[in-house]
Design a protein around this motif. Structure first.
Motif, PDB file in Angstrom:
ATOM      1  N   ARG A 135       0.803  -1.220   0.000  1.00 38.24           N
ATOM      2  CA  ARG A 135       0.000   0.000   0.000  1.00 38.24           C
ATOM      3  C   ARG A 135       0.838   1.274   0.000  1.00 38.24           C
ATOM      4  O   ARG A 135       0.282   2.366   0.044  1.00 38.24           O
ATOM      5  CB  ARG A 135      -0.939   0.003   1.220  1.00 38.24           C
ATOM      6  N   THR A 136       2.152   1.140  -0.006  1.00 35.61           N
ATOM      7  CA  THR A 136       3.032   2.313  -0.012  1.00 35.61           C
ATOM      8  C   THR A 136       4.091   2.121  -1.097  1.00 35.61           C
ATOM      9  O   THR A 136       4.368   0.992  -1.518  1.00 35.61           O
ATOM     10  CB  THR A 136       3.741   2.485   1.341  1.00 35.61           C
ATOM     11  N   PRO A 137       4.723   3.199  -1.542  1.00 33.11           N
ATOM     12  CA  PRO A 137       5.797   3.042  -2.534  1.00 33.11           C
ATOM     13  C   PRO A 137       6.904   2.105  -2.055  1.00 33.11           C
ATOM     14  O   PRO A 137       7.402   1.281  -2.818  1.00 33.11           O
ATOM     15  CB  PRO A 137       6.307   4.475  -2.723  1.00 33.11           C
ATOM     16  N   TYR A 138       7.282   2.224  -0.790  1.00 31.95           N
ATOM     17  CA  TYR A 138       8.317   1.335  -0.248  1.00 31.95           C
ATOM     18  C   TYR A 138       7.882  -0.123  -0.359  1.00 31.95           C
ATOM     19  O   TYR A 138       8.641  -0.984  -0.843  1.00 31.95           O
ATOM     20  CB  TYR A 138       8.595   1.683   1.213  1.00 31.95           C
ATOM     21  N   ALA A 139       6.658  -0.421   0.077  1.00 31.35           N
ATOM     22  CA  ALA A 139       6.169  -1.794   0.033  1.00 31.35           C
ATOM     23  C   ALA A 139       6.076  -2.310  -1.405  1.00 31.35           C
ATOM     24  O   ALA A 139       6.374  -3.479  -1.679  1.00 31.35           O
ATOM     25  CB  ALA A 139       4.812  -1.882   0.720  1.00 31.35           C
ATOM     26  N   LEU A 140       5.664  -1.439  -2.317  1.00 27.59           N
ATOM     27  CA  LEU A 140       5.593  -1.841  -3.726  1.00 27.59           C
ATOM     28  C   LEU A 140       6.961  -2.236  -4.264  1.00 27.59           C
ATOM     29  O   LEU A 140       7.090  -3.227  -4.992  1.00 27.59           O
ATOM     30  CB  LEU A 140       5.021  -0.695  -4.564  1.00 27.59           C
ATOM     31  N   THR A 141       7.994  -1.474  -3.902  1.00 28.82           N
ATOM     32  CA  THR A 141       9.330  -1.813  -4.394  1.00 28.82           C
ATOM     33  C   THR A 141       9.803  -3.138  -3.811  1.00 28.82           C
ATOM     34  O   THR A 141      10.446  -3.934  -4.508  1.00 28.82           O
ATOM     35  CB  THR A 141      10.357  -0.711  -4.078  1.00 28.82           C
ATOM     36  N   LYS A 142       9.493  -3.387  -2.558  1.00 27.06           N
ATOM     37  CA  LYS A 142       9.908  -4.646  -1.944  1.00 27.06           C
ATOM     38  C   LYS A 142       9.149  -5.827  -2.544  1.00 27.06           C
ATOM     39  O   LYS A 142       9.727  -6.903  -2.769  1.00 27.06           O
ATOM     40  CB  LYS A 142       9.709  -4.587  -0.431  1.00 27.06           C
ATOM     41  N   ALA A 143       7.853  -5.657  -2.805  1.00 30.67           N
ATOM     42  CA  ALA A 143       7.071  -6.731  -3.420  1.00 30.67           C
ATOM     43  C   ALA A 143       7.585  -7.046  -4.825  1.00 30.67           C
ATOM     44  O   ALA A 143       7.685  -8.216  -5.226  1.00 30.67           O
ATOM     45  CB  ALA A 143       5.598  -6.348  -3.461  1.00 30.67           C
ATOM     46  N   ALA A 144       7.912  -6.010  -5.578  1.00 29.05           N
ATOM     47  CA  ALA A 144       8.446  -6.214  -6.927  1.00 29.05           C
ATOM     48  C   ALA A 144       9.798  -6.918  -6.876  1.00 29.05           C
ATOM     49  O   ALA A 144      10.069  -7.841  -7.663  1.00 29.05           O
ATOM     50  CB  ALA A 144       8.576  -4.872  -7.642  1.00 29.05           C
ATOM     51  N   ALA A 145      10.642  -6.505  -5.940  1.00 30.56           N
ATOM     52  CA  ALA A 145      11.966  -7.121  -5.816  1.00 30.56           C
ATOM     53  C   ALA A 145      11.862  -8.582  -5.384  1.00 30.56           C
ATOM     54  O   ALA A 145      12.664  -9.423  -5.809  1.00 30.56           O
ATOM     55  CB  ALA A 145      12.811  -6.334  -4.820  1.00 30.56           C
ATOM     56  N   GLU A 146      10.883  -8.875  -4.549  1.00 33.50           N
ATOM     57  CA  GLU A 146      10.654 -10.272  -4.140  1.00 33.50           C
ATOM     58  C   GLU A 146      10.394 -11.154  -5.361  1.00 33.50           C
ATOM     59  O   GLU A 146      10.919 -12.265  -5.459  1.00 33.50           O
ATOM     60  CB  GLU A 146       9.462 -10.377  -3.200  1.00 33.50           C
ATOM     61  N   ARG A 147       9.568 -10.677  -6.271  1.00 33.39           N
ATOM     62  CA  ARG A 147       9.248 -11.469  -7.460  1.00 33.39           C
ATOM     63  C   ARG A 147      10.507 -11.756  -8.279  1.00 33.39           C
ATOM     64  O   ARG A 147      10.700 -12.874  -8.785  1.00 33.39           O
ATOM     65  CB  ARG A 147       8.206 -10.752  -8.311  1.00 33.39           C
ATOM     66  N   LEU A 148      11.357 -10.747  -8.407  1.00 30.83           N
ATOM     67  CA  LEU A 148      12.615 -10.949  -9.115  1.00 30.83           C
ATOM     68  C   LEU A 148      13.483 -11.981  -8.394  1.00 30.83           C
ATOM     69  O   LEU A 148      14.064 -12.878  -9.023  1.00 30.83           O
ATOM     70  CB  LEU A 148      13.374  -9.625  -9.218  1.00 30.83           C
ATOM     71  N   ALA A 149      13.571 -11.843  -7.066  1.00 33.58           N
ATOM     72  CA  ALA A 149      14.437 -12.726  -6.286  1.00 33.58           C
ATOM     73  C   ALA A 149      13.940 -14.169  -6.303  1.00 33.58           C
ATOM     74  O   ALA A 149      14.718 -15.108  -6.514  1.00 33.58           O
ATOM     75  CB  ALA A 149      14.530 -12.204  -4.856  1.00 33.58           C
TER      76      ALA A 149
END
Length: 317
Positions: A135-149
């Motif tokens: 729900r926040t820009p920070y959380a969005l970046t972490k969720a996106a990075a998780e998918r990559l990882a």
């Protein structure tokens, strides 16, 4: 067995402790950080901006690690609303660069419980099976990075709120500790605060490091692990405990600048998966709060001594 372990974000709140802990356990540790003004206790250190794909690849190739722990990130939720491009570049593209450089080397990626978003009370503590809903820009970046990882077989750690000495003063509890230390030496007895109603699951940073060491030593490819205590506390409750530690009488004033556009009411984690690997938190929030306040006092006294030194020199002249 001794391993060659490369840690990114090695001069940060968690990274510096992790480097020292891995080295003490007999591992050969490499450190990557954007600024090595105060280098960690690593065998090799590399001053690299993780946005620089070529430089990062060169550092990884030179150290030739058996494991990589990727901590480098921007991590302030409130700040992420004002610095969205920076958060994307470092927290997503930086992870993409790291994964490309890693090749077949196992990677442990530090994510955040913020990826869970708004979770109903009856569905907490939260398990790793819950779909993410940032729900926040920070959380969005972490969720996106998780998918990559996860697509490369990395191990993902979803960290709930870490607490302890050395945390940046832009975070709530270190800020309160610093303000109380100043009030103790004569500043007006007024605390500037943000939203105090939010409830979070706090883990002492030293306990978090032990969990990371365990996962670095024995990777769990494609696994997701909550790093949590299983108990949550409101910010108001922890502030009250800090005030009690100080022995001061203070008033609180809400600062609009410290309020976030979105603040998830509660995040409490189920760390059963991590506990099954033999990890358990050993230090409670009281220990962390005492550490924070002791550090705030020491920083205050150091700053006062540094300010007094030039004045004494002038009088001597």
């Amino acid at each position: 067995m001794s391993r060659r372990i490369l840690v990114t974000g090695a001069t940060g709140f968690v990274g510096r402790r992790l480097v020292a802990c891995l080295a003490a356990a007999g591992h050969r540790v490499g450190a990557v950080a954007i600024d090595l003004h105060e280098p960690p206790a690593a065998e090799d250190s590399f001053a690299v901006d993780i946005r620089d794909r070529a430089a990062l690849a060169q550092a990884v190739a030179r150290f030739a690690p058996d494991r990589i722990v990727h901590l480098a990130a921007l991590s302030h939720v409130g700040e992420s609303w004002r610095r969205i491009p920076d958060y994307f570049a470092i927290n997503v593209l930086g992870v993409e660069n790291l994964l490309a450089a890693a090749g077949r080397c196992p990677v442990l990626f530090m994510s955040s419980a913020e990826v869970y978003g708004l979770v109903p009370e009856q569905e907490q503590p939260i398990s790793e099976q819950r779909p993410v809903s940032p729900r926040t820009p920070y959380a969005l970046t972490k969720a996106a990075a998780e998918r990559l990882a996860l697509a490369t077989g990395a191990t993902v750690v979803r960290s709930f709120n870490l607490i302890g000495a050395g945390q940046a003063p832009s975070f709530a509890l270190p800020s309160f500790a610093a303000q109380l230390a100043a009030i103790e030496r004569g500043a007006p007895p007024l605390l500037s605060v943000g939203n105090l109603s939010a409830r979070r699951d706090f883990v002492h940073v030293e306990d978090a490091v032990l969990a990371l060491v365990r996962l670095a030593e024995a990777p769990q490819p494609g696994g997701i692990f909550n790093l949590a205590s299983g108990r949550d506390h409101s910010i108001a409750e922890l502030l009250e405990r800090l005030i009690a530690l100080s022995g001061l009488e203070v008033r609180c004033a809400e600062d609009p600048e410290k309020l976030r556009p979105v603040d998830v009411p509660r995040l409490c984690g189920d760390a059963s998966r991590l506990r099954a690997l033999g990890w358990a938190p050993e230090r409670g929030v009281e220990v962390a709060l005492r550490d924070l306040f002791a550090e705030a006092r020491a920083n205050r006294d150091r700053a006062a001594a540094n300010a007094a030194a030039p004045e004494a020199g002038k009088r001597g002249a």
